[in-house]
Design a protein around this motif. Sequence first.
Motif, PDB file in Angstrom:
ATOM      1  N   THR A  77       0.836  -1.205   0.000  1.00  0.00           N
ATOM      2  CA  THR A  77       0.000   0.000   0.000  1.00  0.00           C
ATOM      3  C   THR A  77       0.871   1.255   0.000  1.00  0.00           C
ATOM      4  O   THR A  77       0.609   2.209  -0.742  1.00  0.00           O
ATOM      5  CB  THR A  77      -0.938   0.005   1.219  1.00  0.00           C
ATOM      6  N   ILE A  78       1.920   1.258   0.824  1.00  0.00           N
ATOM      7  CA  ILE A  78       2.833   2.402   0.845  1.00  0.00           C
ATOM      8  C   ILE A  78       3.488   2.583  -0.520  1.00  0.00           C
ATOM      9  O   ILE A  78       3.534   3.688  -1.076  1.00  0.00           O
ATOM     10  CB  ILE A  78       3.888   2.221   1.948  1.00  0.00           C
ATOM     11  N   GLY A  79       3.999   1.505  -1.104  1.00  0.00           N
ATOM     12  CA  GLY A  79       4.625   1.602  -2.421  1.00  0.00           C
ATOM     13  C   GLY A  79       3.660   2.050  -3.495  1.00  0.00           C
ATOM     14  O   GLY A  79       3.996   2.879  -4.354  1.00  0.00           O
ATOM     15  N   THR A  80       2.432   1.525  -3.443  1.00  0.00           N
ATOM     16  CA  THR A  80       1.424   1.882  -4.440  1.00  0.00           C
ATOM     17  C   THR A  80       1.100   3.367  -4.392  1.00  0.00           C
ATOM     18  O   THR A  80       1.085   4.050  -5.425  1.00  0.00           O
ATOM     19  CB  THR A  80       0.146   1.056  -4.209  1.00  0.00           C
ATOM     20  N   PHE A  81       0.848   3.895  -3.204  1.00  0.00           N
ATOM     21  CA  PHE A  81       0.460   5.307  -3.114  1.00  0.00           C
ATOM     22  C   PHE A  81       1.641   6.241  -3.344  1.00  0.00           C
ATOM     23  O   PHE A  81       1.461   7.352  -3.844  1.00  0.00           O
ATOM     24  CB  PHE A  81      -0.224   5.590  -1.779  1.00  0.00           C
ATOM     25  N   TYR A  82       2.832   5.815  -3.001  1.00  0.00           N
ATOM     26  CA  TYR A  82       4.004   6.614  -3.338  1.00  0.00           C
ATOM     27  C   TYR A  82       4.108   6.758  -4.854  1.00  0.00           C
ATOM     28  O   TYR A  82       4.354   7.843  -5.384  1.00  0.00           O
ATOM     29  CB  TYR A  82       5.263   5.961  -2.778  1.00  0.00           C
ATOM     30  N   THR A  83       3.855   5.667  -5.553  1.00  0.00           N
ATOM     31  CA  THR A  83       3.923   5.682  -7.013  1.00  0.00           C
ATOM     32  C   THR A  83       2.770   6.468  -7.612  1.00  0.00           C
ATOM     33  O   THR A  83       2.964   7.257  -8.558  1.00  0.00           O
ATOM     34  CB  THR A  83       3.915   4.242  -7.543  1.00  0.00           C
ATOM     35  N   PRO A  92      -1.275  16.651  -6.894  1.00  0.00           N
ATOM     36  CA  PRO A  92      -0.451  17.009  -5.743  1.00  0.00           C
ATOM     37  C   PRO A  92      -0.896  18.307  -5.090  1.00  0.00           C
ATOM     38  O   PRO A  92      -1.643  19.097  -5.667  1.00  0.00           O
ATOM     39  CB  PRO A  92       0.947  17.157  -6.357  1.00  0.00           C
ATOM     40  N   ILE A  93      -0.430  18.509  -3.879  1.00  0.00           N
ATOM     41  CA  ILE A  93      -0.585  19.791  -3.203  1.00  0.00           C
ATOM     42  C   ILE A  93       0.828  20.344  -2.959  1.00  0.00           C
ATOM     43  O   ILE A  93       1.810  19.602  -3.001  1.00  0.00           O
ATOM     44  CB  ILE A  93      -1.352  19.663  -1.876  1.00  0.00           C
ATOM     45  N   GLU A  94       0.890  21.643  -2.705  1.00  0.00           N
ATOM     46  CA  GLU A  94       2.221  22.249  -2.568  1.00  0.00           C
ATOM     47  C   GLU A  94       2.933  21.782  -1.307  1.00  0.00           C
ATOM     48  O   GLU A  94       4.113  21.405  -1.345  1.00  0.00           O
ATOM     49  CB  GLU A  94       2.097  23.777  -2.550  1.00  0.00           C
ATOM     50  N   GLU A  95       2.231  21.779  -0.193  1.00  0.00           N
ATOM     51  CA  GLU A  95       2.850  21.463   1.082  1.00  0.00           C
ATOM     52  C   GLU A  95       1.803  20.866   2.014  1.00  0.00           C
ATOM     53  O   GLU A  95       0.639  21.241   1.978  1.00  0.00           O
ATOM     54  CB  GLU A  95       3.400  22.740   1.725  1.00  0.00           C
ATOM     55  N   GLY A  96       2.221  19.895   2.849  1.00  0.00           N
ATOM     56  CA  GLY A  96       1.312  19.363   3.849  1.00  0.00           C
ATOM     57  C   GLY A  96       0.835  17.953   3.553  1.00  0.00           C
ATOM     58  O   GLY A  96       1.494  17.189   2.834  1.00  0.00           O
ATOM     59  N   VAL A  97      -0.339  17.619   4.101  1.00  0.00           N
ATOM     60  CA  VAL A  97      -0.850  16.255   4.055  1.00  0.00           C
ATOM     61  C   VAL A  97      -2.127  16.188   3.231  1.00  0.00           C
ATOM     62  O   VAL A  97      -3.039  16.997   3.408  1.00  0.00           O
ATOM     63  CB  VAL A  97      -1.148  15.733   5.482  1.00  0.00           C
ATOM     64  N   LYS A  98      -2.183  15.225   2.334  1.00  0.00           N
ATOM     65  CA  LYS A  98      -3.400  14.961   1.562  1.00  0.00           C
ATOM     66  C   LYS A  98      -3.937  13.595   1.973  1.00  0.00           C
ATOM     67  O   LYS A  98      -3.202  12.601   1.992  1.00  0.00           O
ATOM     68  CB  LYS A  98      -3.108  14.987   0.069  1.00  0.00           C
ATOM     69  N   TYR A 115       3.487  15.941   1.309  1.00  0.00           N
ATOM     70  CA  TYR A 115       4.101  16.639   0.180  1.00  0.00           C
ATOM     71  C   TYR A 115       5.025  17.753   0.641  1.00  0.00           C
ATOM     72  O   TYR A 115       4.785  18.398   1.677  1.00  0.00           O
ATOM     73  CB  TYR A 115       3.028  17.249  -0.717  1.00  0.00           C
ATOM     74  N   LYS A 116       6.071  17.972  -0.157  1.00  0.00           N
ATOM     75  CA  LYS A 116       6.944  19.135  -0.013  1.00  0.00           C
ATOM     76  C   LYS A 116       7.215  19.693  -1.412  1.00  0.00           C
ATOM     77  O   LYS A 116       7.701  18.957  -2.287  1.00  0.00           O
ATOM     78  CB  LYS A 116       8.262  18.756   0.664  1.00  0.00           C
ATOM     79  N   ASP A 117       6.866  20.957  -1.620  1.00  0.00           N
ATOM     80  CA  ASP A 117       7.083  21.613  -2.925  1.00  0.00           C
ATOM     81  C   ASP A 117       6.481  20.803  -4.076  1.00  0.00           C
ATOM     82  O   ASP A 117       7.136  20.565  -5.098  1.00  0.00           O
ATOM     83  CB  ASP A 117       8.580  21.838  -3.172  1.00  0.00           C
TER      84      ASP A 117
END
Length: 287
Positions: A77-83, A92-98, A115-117
């Motif tokens: 699950t971690i690998g899938t969502f990272y991808t 994406p968002i610019e900064e923070g948690v989605k 996310y970061k930048d």
Amino acid sequence: MQYLNVYFMNVYAKNKLSGKTVAGIFNREEFGDVDMQKLSENLNQSTVAFVNKLDVDKFEARFYCGNKEEKFCGYATIGTFYTLAEKNYIIPIEEGVKNVSLKTERGKIEVELHYKDFEIDHVSLKFPKIEVNSEIPQDEFLKVLNISREDLRSDNIYTTENRDSQHKQVVIPLKKAEFVQNPKLITEEAEEYFQKMGYDSIEFLALRGENDVFRKWIYPTSQSDKIDNSEDVTDLSFYYLFNEGLVNEDKEFHLNGDYVFSLKKPEDGIVRLEARASIYLDGVLNI
């Protein structure tokens, strides 16, 4: 004929091309069970995740290890969502948690993307709050495991009721990692005793130093392999680590000397498993 996007990832890795290997196959709308089993066997990865998008930030996944389906797999699950985040399947968002969600055979899994930048930094899995109970083990319990009370890290073992059954999950904290690796822990007598007690899963856990975690599992009521040294974890062990003050949330952990992850317990009291992944190969399957 179907064209399926496939990505090969490393999760919990200290270095590239190490850790757990995962294949993620996206857009599998009309892919049947037999097809998933055959493809998983041929791809020869630790786990293969077959993923569909249901709605904005909502996904569905099936997990296979060889020809065997798993209800849920944390590292996949971690690998899938990272991808999904890195390849912009998720805006994406610019900064923070989605916050996103994943529908699995185990149920709905809540996932946080950090996310970061506008770039994905890491992924967190949220584990629902559970009630952790402690009890002093009976003499028979210790006898069938060939251990003494002096081998235990504390006077207690820790249990919780499984969310979807009356069976118990049990964590047995041991003082030394060598005890976890002792094959005499697992005997037919022990398996019969655990079945009689209605234990659904038994986990042996030991810490070496401040950040090395050693674990071994038994599933006495399962039809699958009885011993499992894989990464798949019980929620109970995470809550045990926090309740006993053994976890510093800034600490990076190594699991069984290899896999890397960290744990977070913010003010809401929900334990999060955090990790990164890396994509080392991608392509298109023509099936």
